[in-house]
Design a protein around this motif. Sequence first.
Motif, PDB file in Angstrom:
ATOM      1  N   ALA A 129     -13.098   9.641  -5.551  1.00  0.00           N
ATOM      2  CA  ALA A 129     -12.199  10.319  -5.144  1.00  0.00           C
ATOM      3  C   ALA A 129     -10.570   9.585  -4.686  1.00  0.00           C
ATOM      4  N   PRO A 130      -9.985  10.444  -4.719  1.00  0.00           N
ATOM      5  CA  PRO A 130      -8.435   9.766  -4.124  1.00  0.00           C
ATOM      6  C   PRO A 130      -8.536   9.425  -2.843  1.00  0.00           C
ATOM      7  N   PRO A 131      -7.606   8.656  -2.780  1.00  0.00           N
ATOM      8  CA  PRO A 131      -7.709   7.750  -1.336  1.00  0.00           C
ATOM      9  C   PRO A 131      -7.305   8.821  -0.141  1.00  0.00           C
ATOM     10  N   ALA A 132      -7.402   8.664   0.877  1.00  0.00           N
ATOM     11  CA  ALA A 132      -6.655   9.394   1.715  1.00  0.00           C
ATOM     12  C   ALA A 132      -4.977   8.948   1.967  1.00  0.00           C
ATOM     13  N   ALA A 185       0.478   6.654 -10.433  1.00  0.00           N
ATOM     14  CA  ALA A 185      -0.469   6.853  -9.501  1.00  0.00           C
ATOM     15  C   ALA A 185      -2.044   6.655  -9.644  1.00  0.00           C
ATOM     16  N   ARG A 186      -1.919   6.906 -11.104  1.00  0.00           N
ATOM     17  CA  ARG A 186      -3.509   7.125 -11.441  1.00  0.00           C
ATOM     18  C   ARG A 186      -3.673   5.401 -10.862  1.00  0.00           C
ATOM     19  N   LEU A 187      -3.485   4.319 -11.301  1.00  0.00           N
ATOM     20  CA  LEU A 187      -4.352   2.691 -10.751  1.00  0.00           C
ATOM     21  C   LEU A 187      -4.307   2.681  -9.620  1.00  0.00           C
ATOM     22  N   LEU A 188      -3.158   4.226  -8.292  1.00  0.00           N
ATOM     23  CA  LEU A 188      -4.018   3.849  -7.109  1.00  0.00           C
ATOM     24  C   LEU A 188      -5.068   5.007  -6.723  1.00  0.00           C
ATOM     25  N   GLY A 189      -5.404   5.380  -7.583  1.00  0.00           N
ATOM     26  CA  GLY A 189      -6.464   6.735  -7.419  1.00  0.00           C
ATOM     27  C   GLY A 189      -5.914   8.263  -7.780  1.00  0.00           C
ATOM     28  N   TYR A 190      -5.163   8.511  -7.652  1.00  0.00           N
ATOM     29  CA  TYR A 190      -5.130   9.887  -7.395  1.00  0.00           C
ATOM     30  C   TYR A 190      -5.414  10.016  -9.310  1.00  0.00           C
ATOM     31  N   LEU A 248      -0.669  12.478  -5.878  1.00  0.00           N
ATOM     32  CA  LEU A 248       0.388  11.362  -5.192  1.00  0.00           C
ATOM     33  C   LEU A 248       1.218  12.039  -4.389  1.00  0.00           C
ATOM     34  N   ARG A 249       2.478  13.077  -4.494  1.00  0.00           N
ATOM     35  CA  ARG A 249       3.216  13.269  -3.867  1.00  0.00           C
ATOM     36  C   ARG A 249       2.036  14.628  -2.596  1.00  0.00           C
ATOM     37  N   LEU A 250       1.488  15.154  -3.082  1.00  0.00           N
ATOM     38  CA  LEU A 250       0.043  15.743  -1.604  1.00  0.00           C
ATOM     39  C   LEU A 250       0.487  14.862  -0.320  1.00  0.00           C
ATOM     40  N   ALA A 251      -0.280  13.182  -1.172  1.00  0.00           N
ATOM     41  CA  ALA A 251      -0.722  12.175  -0.288  1.00  0.00           C
ATOM     42  C   ALA A 251       0.793  11.690   0.628  1.00  0.00           C
ATOM     43  N   LEU A 252       1.742  11.828  -0.360  1.00  0.00           N
ATOM     44  CA  LEU A 252       2.953  10.783   0.338  1.00  0.00           C
ATOM     45  C   LEU A 252       3.495  11.970   1.278  1.00  0.00           C
ATOM     46  N   ALA A 253       3.179  13.069   1.168  1.00  0.00           N
ATOM     47  CA  ALA A 253       3.687  14.237   2.600  1.00  0.00           C
ATOM     48  C   ALA A 253       2.919  13.850   3.100  1.00  0.00           C
ATOM     49  N   GLY A 254       1.092  13.565   3.155  1.00  0.00           N
ATOM     50  CA  GLY A 254       0.752  13.692   4.234  1.00  0.00           C
ATOM     51  C   GLY A 254       1.161  12.552   5.043  1.00  0.00           C
ATOM     52  N   LEU A 255       0.980  10.980   4.095  1.00  0.00           N
ATOM     53  CA  LEU A 255       1.661  10.249   5.049  1.00  0.00           C
ATOM     54  C   LEU A 255       3.019  10.033   6.008  1.00  0.00           C
ATOM     55  N   ALA A 256       3.805  10.978   5.259  1.00  0.00           N
ATOM     56  CA  ALA A 256       5.255  10.791   5.867  1.00  0.00           C
ATOM     57  C   ALA A 256       4.683  11.769   7.350  1.00  0.00           C
TER      58      ALA A 256
END
Length: 309
Positions: free
Chosen positions: A13-16, A72-77, A83-91
């Motif tokens: 599962a993609p990381p939080a 992006a895939r190596l990071l788990g997405y 990955l963009r959605l995760a970046l927006a959440g992190l921001a």
Amino acid sequence: MSNDVKESFASDAPPAPAALAAKVRTLAPSMTRSMQRVAEAVAGDPAGCAALTVTGLAELTGTSEATVVRTARLLGYPGYRDLRLALAGLAAQQQSGRAPAVTADIAVDDPIADVVAKLAYDEQQTLADTAAGLDTVQLGAAVGALAAAGRVEIYGMAASGLVAQDLAQKLLRIGHIAYAHSDPHLAVTNAVSLRSGDVAVAITHSGTTGDVIEPLRVAFEHGATTIAITGRPDAPVSQYADHILTTSIARESELRPAAMSSRTSQLLVVDCLFVGVAQRTYESAAPALSASYEALAHRHRATPRGGRS
């Protein structure tokens, strides 16, 4: 690291969002330089990168769209969109009013109060990164193997050797047969006698320590279940590990080498293993812990004033 292991990272599962920076720190050393540029960009400016298309991020980092997607895939997405959605959440999290991070290294002339603050922050960040990046499926499998093990051999050198001793002592206190080895010759000769149903644990931050890898290889080849606790999941130690537990990549400074700061994350993983094993073997673990406390109780009683210790 084998292709199967690499694929397992991508299929999880993609990381939080909060785990993204920790994932970058853990995996960056194993990336190509072009992939590192992408990873460093998204971790350093999540808000800015979240606003970019895959083409825009490729242009920003001087790479290709394919490199961005592979990163992006190596990071788990599954893909760049995720990955963009995760970046927006992190921001969004970073803009929610949290205190700024303490990032400066310890200087020779730092006041002791600053040293305390910087070390405390570094320890906190190391623990948070390790917890965020720890694969709980792998952890659960490792706990199951340890709980059912006939014998446990643990290998670690130098600072990692201290962590190996900690795990052995914890398991011994709940009735398991466990040995920690910092002598490479003894480690190999003991590994030869391991069989299916036994467990070997290698603790190495770099994942390249030959004196740890060799006994793990011997244990693996003799049918024991093998576990690696390492900061680099693609390192040589992973070739002989059935289960890989990844610790965070420690921030190294002149006054605090990685061997010291990495021990914090290793001890967290050891505690997780111990508690998990104690939970699974509670009926025998609880009485064993009580007995060990009682056996030592007299050593902690206060000595009357003027009396002899």
